[in-house]
Write a protein that holds these residues in place. Structure first.
Motif, PDB file in Angstrom:
ATOM      1  N   UNK A  20       0.297  19.417 -15.768  1.00 35.03           N
ATOM      2  CA  UNK A  20      -0.609  18.672 -16.638  1.00 35.03           C
ATOM      3  C   UNK A  20      -1.516  17.784 -15.801  1.00 35.03           C
ATOM      4  N   UNK A  21      -2.687  17.492 -16.375  1.00 38.65           N
ATOM      5  CA  UNK A  21      -3.633  16.633 -15.680  1.00 38.65           C
ATOM      6  C   UNK A  21      -4.454  15.874 -16.716  1.00 38.65           C
ATOM      7  N   UNK A  22      -4.575  14.581 -16.522  1.00 44.36           N
ATOM      8  CA  UNK A  22      -5.394  13.764 -17.397  1.00 44.36           C
ATOM      9  C   UNK A  22      -6.844  13.916 -16.965  1.00 44.36           C
ATOM     10  N   UNK A  78      -7.934  12.869 -22.903  1.00 43.18           N
ATOM     11  CA  UNK A  78      -8.135  14.308 -22.790  1.00 43.18           C
ATOM     12  C   UNK A  78      -7.201  14.802 -21.700  1.00 43.18           C
ATOM     13  N   UNK A  79      -6.320  15.740 -22.076  1.00 36.08           N
ATOM     14  CA  UNK A  79      -5.289  16.238 -21.163  1.00 36.08           C
ATOM     15  C   UNK A  79      -5.435  17.745 -21.042  1.00 36.08           C
ATOM     16  N   UNK A  80      -5.403  18.234 -19.809  1.00 32.81           N
ATOM     17  CA  UNK A  80      -5.445  19.677 -19.563  1.00 32.81           C
ATOM     18  C   UNK A  80      -4.029  20.130 -19.220  1.00 32.81           C
ATOM     19  N   UNK A  81      -3.547  21.106 -19.990  1.00 32.81           N
ATOM     20  CA  UNK A  81      -2.239  21.710 -19.745  1.00 32.81           C
ATOM     21  C   UNK A  81      -2.491  23.195 -19.556  1.00 32.81           C
ATOM     22  N   UNK A  82      -2.470  23.634 -18.320  1.00 37.06           N
ATOM     23  CA  UNK A  82      -2.824  25.019 -18.039  1.00 37.06           C
ATOM     24  C   UNK A  82      -4.266  25.273 -18.428  1.00 37.06           C
ATOM     25  N   UNK A  83      -4.485  26.216 -19.343  1.00 36.75           N
ATOM     26  CA  UNK A  83      -5.829  26.533 -19.812  1.00 36.75           C
ATOM     27  C   UNK A  83      -6.197  25.749 -21.073  1.00 36.75           C
ATOM     28  N   UNK A  84      -5.240  25.042 -21.653  1.00 37.95           N
ATOM     29  CA  UNK A  84      -5.496  24.294 -22.884  1.00 37.95           C
ATOM     30  C   UNK A  84      -5.996  22.892 -22.576  1.00 37.95           C
ATOM     31  N   UNK A 135       0.832  -1.209   0.000  1.00 37.90           N
ATOM     32  CA  UNK A 135       0.000   0.000   0.000  1.00 37.90           C
ATOM     33  C   UNK A 135       0.862   1.253   0.000  1.00 37.90           C
ATOM     34  N   UNK A 136       1.916   1.256   0.808  1.00 45.03           N
ATOM     35  CA  UNK A 136       2.801   2.418   0.852  1.00 45.03           C
ATOM     36  C   UNK A 136       3.515   2.627  -0.462  1.00 45.03           C
ATOM     37  N   UNK A 137       4.010   1.560  -1.050  1.00 45.38           N
ATOM     38  CA  UNK A 137       4.698   1.683  -2.337  1.00 45.38           C
ATOM     39  C   UNK A 137       3.726   2.122  -3.425  1.00 45.38           C
ATOM     40  N   UNK A 138       2.507   1.640  -3.361  1.00 48.98           N
ATOM     41  CA  UNK A 138       1.491   2.041  -4.330  1.00 48.98           C
ATOM     42  C   UNK A 138       1.198   3.526  -4.243  1.00 48.98           C
ATOM     43  N   UNK A 139       1.133   4.058  -3.057  1.00 48.28           N
ATOM     44  CA  UNK A 139       0.895   5.494  -2.886  1.00 48.28           C
ATOM     45  C   UNK A 139       2.055   6.302  -3.444  1.00 48.28           C
ATOM     46  N   UNK A 140       3.265   5.864  -3.174  1.00 47.70           N
ATOM     47  CA  UNK A 140       4.441   6.582  -3.689  1.00 47.70           C
ATOM     48  C   UNK A 140       4.483   6.548  -5.202  1.00 47.70           C
ATOM     49  N   UNK A 141       4.145   5.413  -5.799  1.00 50.28           N
ATOM     50  CA  UNK A 141       4.149   5.303  -7.257  1.00 50.28           C
ATOM     51  C   UNK A 141       3.069   6.207  -7.844  1.00 50.28           C
ATOM     52  N   UNK A 142       1.940   6.320  -7.164  1.00 47.88           N
ATOM     53  CA  UNK A 142       0.877   7.202  -7.622  1.00 47.88           C
ATOM     54  C   UNK A 142       1.300   8.657  -7.594  1.00 47.88           C
ATOM     55  N   UNK A 143       2.040   9.050  -6.578  1.00 50.25           N
ATOM     56  CA  UNK A 143       2.541  10.418  -6.482  1.00 50.25           C
ATOM     57  C   UNK A 143       3.553  10.716  -7.567  1.00 50.25           C
ATOM     58  N   UNK A 144       4.324   9.725  -7.947  1.00 57.10           N
ATOM     59  CA  UNK A 144       5.345   9.936  -8.968  1.00 57.10           C
ATOM     60  C   UNK A 144       4.714  10.278 -10.304  1.00 57.10           C
ATOM     61  N   UNK A 145       3.479   9.847 -10.550  1.00 56.42           N
ATOM     62  CA  UNK A 145       2.808  10.117 -11.810  1.00 56.42           C
ATOM     63  C   UNK A 145       2.125  11.485 -11.814  1.00 56.42           C
ATOM     64  N   UNK A 146       2.009  12.131 -10.684  1.00 52.64           N
ATOM     65  CA  UNK A 146       1.363  13.431 -10.616  1.00 52.64           C
ATOM     66  C   UNK A 146       2.245  14.478 -11.276  1.00 52.64           C
ATOM     67  N   UNK A 147       1.600  15.467 -11.851  1.00 48.44           N
ATOM     68  CA  UNK A 147       2.326  16.536 -12.505  1.00 48.44           C
ATOM     69  C   UNK A 147       1.819  17.866 -11.982  1.00 48.44           C
TER      70      UNK A 147
END
Length: 116
Positions: free
Chosen positions: A44-46, A60-66, A29-41
């Motif tokens: 950008x946001x999916x 669909x990806x949001x980059x700033x206002x785009x 569970x701890x490693x899963x949480x850390x791996x999830x954080x590594x994918x955060x940007x």
């Protein structure tokens, strides 16, 4: 005395088994949480993903206002369209009989005609 020793050995084995299983669960569970954080940007946001087939999907990806509509496959990633906030209609908010895919295509065709 022999039976008591067997029971104690079994209890000891069960205790060790459950201890190792519990520690493994906590660690995963701890490693899963850390791996999830590594994918955060930070930039950008999916927003959404729609699977079309094996190793093929729309993203669909949001980059700033785009907002970008990307086609992803084994051959690469392709920009299909740049969307606006009003193009993003959630499925729950759609009216019955409202065909948003056709509407989106019509909007994209209008925008393409407006381009020089």
């Amino acid at each position: 005395m022999g039976d008591i020793e067997i029971v104690m050995a079994m209890l000891q084995g069960m205790f060790i088994f459950f201890l190792i299983a519990g520690l493994t669960c906590l660690l995963s569970k701890r490693l899963g949480r850390r791996m999830g954080r590594a994918r955060c940007s930070r930039y950008m946001e999916s927003q959404d993903r729609f699977v079309i087939g094996q190793d093929k999907y729309l993203e669909i990806v949001r980059i700033g206002e785009r907002i970008l509509l990307l086609g992803v496959s084994q051959s690469g990633i392709h920009l299909l369209a740049m969307l606006e906030d009003n193009d993003m209609i959630e499925l729950e908010k759609r009216q019955p009989g409202h065909n948003s895919f056709v509407t989106l295509l019509e909007k994209m065709a209008e925008k393409k005609e407006e381009l020089p």
